[in-house]
Design a protein around this motif. Structure first.
Motif, short mmCIF file in Angstrom:
data_model
loop_
_atom_site.label_atom_id
_atom_site.label_comp_id
_atom_site.label_asym_id
_atom_site.label_seq_id
_atom_site.Cartn_x
_atom_site.Cartn_y
_atom_site.Cartn_z
N SER A 67 0.86 -1.19 -0.05
CA SER A 67 0.11 -0.10 0.14
C SER A 67 0.77 1.31 0.19
O SER A 67 0.50 2.37 -0.53
CB SER A 67 -0.89 -0.19 1.26
OG SER A 67 -0.35 -0.05 2.44
N LEU A 68 2.09 0.91 0.59
CA LEU A 68 2.82 2.28 0.68
C LEU A 68 3.94 2.36 -0.67
O LEU A 68 4.57 3.24 -0.80
CB LEU A 68 3.79 2.13 2.05
CG LEU A 68 3.04 2.24 3.25
CD1 LEU A 68 4.07 2.14 4.62
CD2 LEU A 68 2.34 3.81 3.56
N LYS A 69 3.79 1.36 -1.53
CA LYS A 69 4.77 1.21 -2.59
C LYS A 69 6.02 1.32 -2.13
O LYS A 69 6.99 2.11 -2.67
CB LYS A 69 4.17 2.01 -3.65
CG LYS A 69 3.01 2.06 -4.25
CD LYS A 69 2.67 3.11 -5.36
CE LYS A 69 1.52 2.79 -6.14
NZ LYS A 69 0.23 2.69 -5.15
N LEU A 70 6.33 0.87 -1.04
CA LEU A 70 7.74 0.69 -0.30
C LEU A 70 8.35 -0.39 -0.55
O LEU A 70 8.19 -1.68 -0.34
CB LEU A 70 7.47 1.06 1.17
CG LEU A 70 8.66 1.20 1.98
CD1 LEU A 70 9.62 2.64 1.65
CD2 LEU A 70 8.43 1.42 3.37
N ASP A 71 9.87 -0.34 -0.97
CA ASP A 71 10.72 -1.32 -1.14
C ASP A 71 11.34 -1.64 0.30
O ASP A 71 12.01 -0.76 0.81
CB ASP A 71 11.62 -1.03 -2.23
CG ASP A 71 12.78 -2.22 -2.46
OD1 ASP A 71 12.95 -3.15 -1.63
OD2 ASP A 71 13.58 -2.02 -3.35
N PRO A 72 11.31 -2.76 0.77
CA PRO A 72 11.97 -2.97 1.87
C PRO A 72 13.33 -2.77 2.09
O PRO A 72 13.78 -2.59 3.15
CB PRO A 72 11.50 -4.72 2.42
CG PRO A 72 11.23 -5.01 0.97
CD PRO A 72 10.44 -4.10 0.16
N HIS A 73 14.16 -3.05 1.17
CA HIS A 73 15.24 -2.76 0.88
C HIS A 73 15.83 -1.36 1.06
O HIS A 73 17.08 -1.03 1.23
CB HIS A 73 16.12 -3.21 -0.63
CG HIS A 73 15.88 -4.70 -0.67
ND1 HIS A 73 14.66 -5.39 -1.27
CD2 HIS A 73 16.76 -5.88 -0.06
CE1 HIS A 73 15.10 -6.74 -1.21
NE2 HIS A 73 16.13 -7.06 -0.50
N THR A 74 15.04 -0.18 1.11
CA THR A 74 15.34 1.05 1.29
C THR A 74 15.32 1.26 2.82
O THR A 74 15.54 2.36 3.15
CB THR A 74 14.26 2.01 0.79
OG1 THR A 74 12.86 1.62 1.11
CG2 THR A 74 14.20 1.56 -0.88
N ILE A 75 14.94 0.29 3.59
CA ILE A 75 15.01 0.59 5.07
C ILE A 75 16.27 -0.19 5.53
O ILE A 75 16.51 -1.38 5.66
CB ILE A 75 13.88 -0.09 5.79
CG1 ILE A 75 12.79 0.49 5.27
CG2 ILE A 75 14.09 0.09 7.49
CD1 ILE A 75 11.26 0.07 5.87
N GLN A 76 17.30 0.89 5.63
CA GLN A 76 18.62 0.25 5.88
C GLN A 76 19.23 0.71 7.26
O GLN A 76 20.33 -0.02 7.85
CB GLN A 76 19.67 1.17 5.14
CG GLN A 76 19.48 0.69 3.59
CD GLN A 76 20.10 -0.48 3.48
OE1 GLN A 76 21.07 -0.93 3.45
NE2 GLN A 76 19.09 -1.42 2.59
N GLY A 77 18.48 1.42 8.20
CA GLY A 77 18.88 1.64 9.57
C GLY A 77 17.71 2.27 10.25
O GLY A 77 16.56 2.34 9.70
N PRO A 78 18.09 2.74 11.40
CA PRO A 78 16.99 3.35 12.16
C PRO A 78 16.22 4.55 11.76
O PRO A 78 15.09 4.52 12.14
CB PRO A 78 17.67 3.69 13.62
CG PRO A 78 18.81 2.87 13.85
CD PRO A 78 19.31 2.50 12.24
N LYS A 79 16.70 5.42 11.10
CA LYS A 79 16.29 6.69 10.62
C LYS A 79 15.26 6.08 9.57
O LYS A 79 14.29 6.90 9.46
CB LYS A 79 17.18 7.47 10.14
CG LYS A 79 17.94 8.24 11.24
CD LYS A 79 17.20 9.41 11.96
CE LYS A 79 16.56 10.46 11.28
NZ LYS A 79 15.62 11.33 12.05
#
Length: 445
Positions: A67-79
């Motif tokens: 739904s967010l059209k979000l690639d999980p690989h873009t989450i690399q760290g806490p921020k």
């Protein structure tokens, strides 16, 4: 029953303190002294693994990422976690089955339940590895304070003997942990001499308790003019007021090491030997959500180890006053670089007083399993009588009411007079916190 109980104790210890526990414990001995850049690298590595798992195996997160059209690989760290919405207890309730991983659910998992400081019943699943990791973190806290497996006595709210029992023993011995488990329910003016005599006979070196029960026990020792010194006292499950801390430490002539956690296992705060509260940065990723105009922060936690029911950016509804909101550049005297917390406004429990004079501080068991209840608050003005204020979903039935009364009698006293009152709202206390028990009586009536 003694034989089966002893077997159960050893099996539980084996389950919680096997090779996985030792592996985590050995790792945690190193991560507790990581510098800020090392902590960031450690958290980033763990975040990448659990986020990818959520995307691949957890239905709730699969739909969320799409739904967010979000690639999980873009989450690399806490921020990068800020790309995800916050998660709250109601959302977990409504999506419970969809938050369970399709890959990791197995018979070694453990179900945790809570009514917590929010009064809202909840249930959460942890896998075998997460359970061992949790115990490794807690044991590190104990070991750092000098407890290397010392004889201990505990007053932690467990149901040790039936609430209706009115004669000793009000305790049982756990040989696996060298622990005398004492009933919090039966600690009263009439029974305190039995408790004191047993403690003097057992000669424990360490006390584990909730602050309210530790406070009551200390009052009874002082009331009976009995001196006793522990090596250390470990408190948890409730907020520890400065006045309560000072009183307990004065009576038992030792330092208290306080601990904050919750059934959801998304954040932990421990007090080091130098008196500083530290966010356990290698336990989870903790975000600090500013509370408008209060100067406080709500704890928002992301799990790093629980793969069966991972919670990302979970709102605890517990608040802290921070000493430092970013990693310090200088290590604490204890040797870690974890952020320091000035004050925890997590949980504020009172207690209920039964007709027999027992002090009931833990009521989390009571609303669990009762359908159609959103929040429950316990209100007492008279000894042996309690009103349960319940906020419902509009479908509250007579059967729900009867179950609440039954559970209350079971976990307090069969002679308790119980009233159930449906309400449209349960007002919050200071700083917007839910107050689970309101007692208008004096502490040792």
């Amino acid at each position: 029953m003694k034989g089966p109980f002893k077997v159960q104790c050893w099996l539980k210890k084996l389950y919680r303190h096997g090779p996985r526990f030792q592996r985590h414990f050995n790792t945690l001995k190193h991560t507790q002294s990581y510098k800020p850049e090392q902590l960031l690298a450690y958290q980033s590595k763990m975040i990448q693994k659990i986020v990818l798992h959520c995307y691949q195996h957890v239905p709730y997160y699969q739909d969320l990422f799409r739904s967010l059209k979000l690639d999980p690989h873009t989450i690399q760290g806490p921020k990068d976690l800020e790309k995800l919405p916050l998660l709250d207890k109601r959302t977990v309730q409504e999506n419970y089955d969809r938050l369970i991983s399709k890959k990791h659910y197995n018979f070694l998992c453990n179900m945790g339940t809570t009514s917590g400081s929010t009064g809202m019943p909840g249930k959460f699943v942890r896998d075998f590895d997460a359970i061992n990791f949790e115990h490794a973190v807690v044991w590190r806290h104990w070991r750092n304070a000098g407890d290397m497996g010392k004889r201990r006595v505990s007053l932690r709210g467990e149901i040790i003997v039936p609430a209706s029992q009115n004669y000793p023993p009000f305790w049982r011995y756990n040989p696996a942990n060298r622990e005398l488990q004492m009933s919090s329910y039966h600690l009263s003016r009439d029974n305190c001499a039995d408790y004191i005599e047993k403690i003097l006979d057992f000669k424990p070196q360490v006390l584990y308790c909730g602050p309210s029960m530790g406070h009551v026990l200390a009052k009874f020792f002082r009331l009976n003019q009995v001196d006793y010194q522990f090596d250390a006292i470990f408190t948890s499950s409730e907020s520890l007021d400065p006045e309560v801390r000072a009183y307990i430490e004065d009576v038992f002539q030792c330092q208290i090491y306080d601990w904050y956690g919750q059934a959801e296992r998304v954040a932990a705060i421990g007090q080091c030997a130098h008196g500083q509260y530290h966010i356990q940065e290698d336990y989870s990723v903790v975000e600090l959500l500013p509370a408008p105009e209060s100067g406080l922060y709500e704890l928002v936690g992301t799990q790093l180890y629980n793969y069966v029911m991972p919670l990302l950016r979970y709102r605890t509804q517990d608040f802290v006053e921070m000493r430092e909101s970013v990693y310090p550049q200088m290590a604490c005297a204890c040797g870690n670089y974890f952020r320091k917390v000035e004050r925890i406004l997590g949980r504020s429990y009172g207690y209920l007083l039964t007709p027999e004079g027992y002090h009931i501080a833990i009521t989390a068991h009571i609303p669990v399993g009762v359908d159609n209840v959103i929040e429950t608050q316990f209100y007492q003005e008279k000894k042996g009588e309690v009103t349960l204020k319940v906020l419902t979903n509009g479908n509250f039935t007579e059967s729900d009411r009867e179950r609440l009364v039954f559970n209350t009698l079971k976990h307090t006293s069969p002679h308790m007079k119980v009233h159930v009152m449906e309400v449209d709202d349960i007002p919050r206390g200071p700083n917007g916190k839910f107050i689970n028990i309101i007692n208008k009586m004096e502490s040792l009536n």
